[in-house]
Design a protein around this motif. Structure first.
Motif, mmCIF file in Angstrom:
data_model
loop_
_atom_site.group_PDB
_atom_site.id
_atom_site.type_symbol
_atom_site.label_atom_id
_atom_site.label_comp_id
_atom_site.label_asym_id
_atom_site.label_seq_id
_atom_site.Cartn_x
_atom_site.Cartn_y
_atom_site.Cartn_z
ATOM 1 N N ASN A 67 -24.572 20.810 -25.093
ATOM 2 C CA ASN A 67 -23.699 19.635 -25.078
ATOM 3 C C ASN A 67 -22.317 19.981 -24.545
ATOM 4 O O ASN A 67 -21.705 20.958 -24.974
ATOM 5 N N SER A 79 -16.049 15.876 -25.006
ATOM 6 C CA SER A 79 -14.731 15.411 -24.562
ATOM 7 C C SER A 79 -13.615 15.965 -25.437
ATOM 8 O O SER A 79 -12.446 15.863 -25.075
ATOM 9 N N VAL A 96 -20.474 14.195 -23.642
ATOM 10 C CA VAL A 96 -20.328 13.491 -22.365
ATOM 11 C C VAL A 96 -21.267 14.007 -21.278
ATOM 12 O O VAL A 96 -21.450 13.363 -20.255
ATOM 13 N N ASP A 97 -21.887 15.169 -21.524
ATOM 14 C CA ASP A 97 -22.764 15.762 -20.507
ATOM 15 C C ASP A 97 -23.540 16.895 -21.154
ATOM 16 O O ASP A 97 -23.318 17.221 -22.324
ATOM 17 N N GLN A 98 -24.426 17.520 -20.399
ATOM 18 C CA GLN A 98 -25.151 18.686 -20.868
ATOM 19 C C GLN A 98 -25.263 19.695 -19.737
ATOM 20 O O GLN A 98 -25.288 19.328 -18.570
ATOM 21 N N LEU A 99 -25.326 20.977 -20.127
ATOM 22 C CA LEU A 99 -25.563 22.053 -19.167
ATOM 23 C C LEU A 99 -26.970 22.592 -19.397
ATOM 24 O O LEU A 99 -27.411 22.722 -20.535
ATOM 25 N N ARG A 151 -13.101 19.264 -20.392
ATOM 26 C CA ARG A 151 -14.189 19.086 -21.343
ATOM 27 C C ARG A 151 -14.385 20.389 -22.118
ATOM 28 O O ARG A 151 -13.740 21.384 -21.822
#
Length: 116
Positions: A62, A65, A75-78, A101
């Protein structure tokens, strides 16, 4: 040719005021550079020259923010092994990425050859 200057009170006051102004501007610039260094702000961010780079050690890491565990700030994933430019700032167990982030330090490692 010899130049004689009479330093009246008014000229002295003007010279001192100018000198104080220059010193104040210098101090503000030095303070800003120190603050950027302390916050990990990289003025070259986005140019591909970030010094710190991290890679995810898990799939679905994960990206948040804010540096806090809260389902609302994801807000996003790697993906596993995915890399990101990072700042040297670590707060509450999260490393700040250069785009502002955050990722958990438990699930990233520094990319070889980079300093964090």
């Amino acid at each position: 040719m010899k130049l004689k200057l009479k330093w009246s009170g008014k000229r002295t006051l003007i010279a001192v005021a100018l000198l104080a102004g220059v010193l104040a501007l210098y101090a503000m610039g030095a303070q800003k550079r120190q603050e950027e260094s302390r916050n990990g702000t990289d003025p070259t961010a986005g140019t591909g020259t970030a010094q710190c780079r991290v890679a995810s050690t898990v799939d679905g890491l994960n990206v948040r923010s804010a540096p806090a565990l809260d389902p609302k700030n994801v807000v996003d994933q790697l993906g596993l092994g995915e890399e990101a430019d990072a700042a040297k700032v670590v707060q509450n167990g999260f490393r700040k990425l250069v785009d502002g982030r955050w990722v958990s330090v438990r699930y990233v490692h520094t990319v070889q050859g980079r300093q964090c």
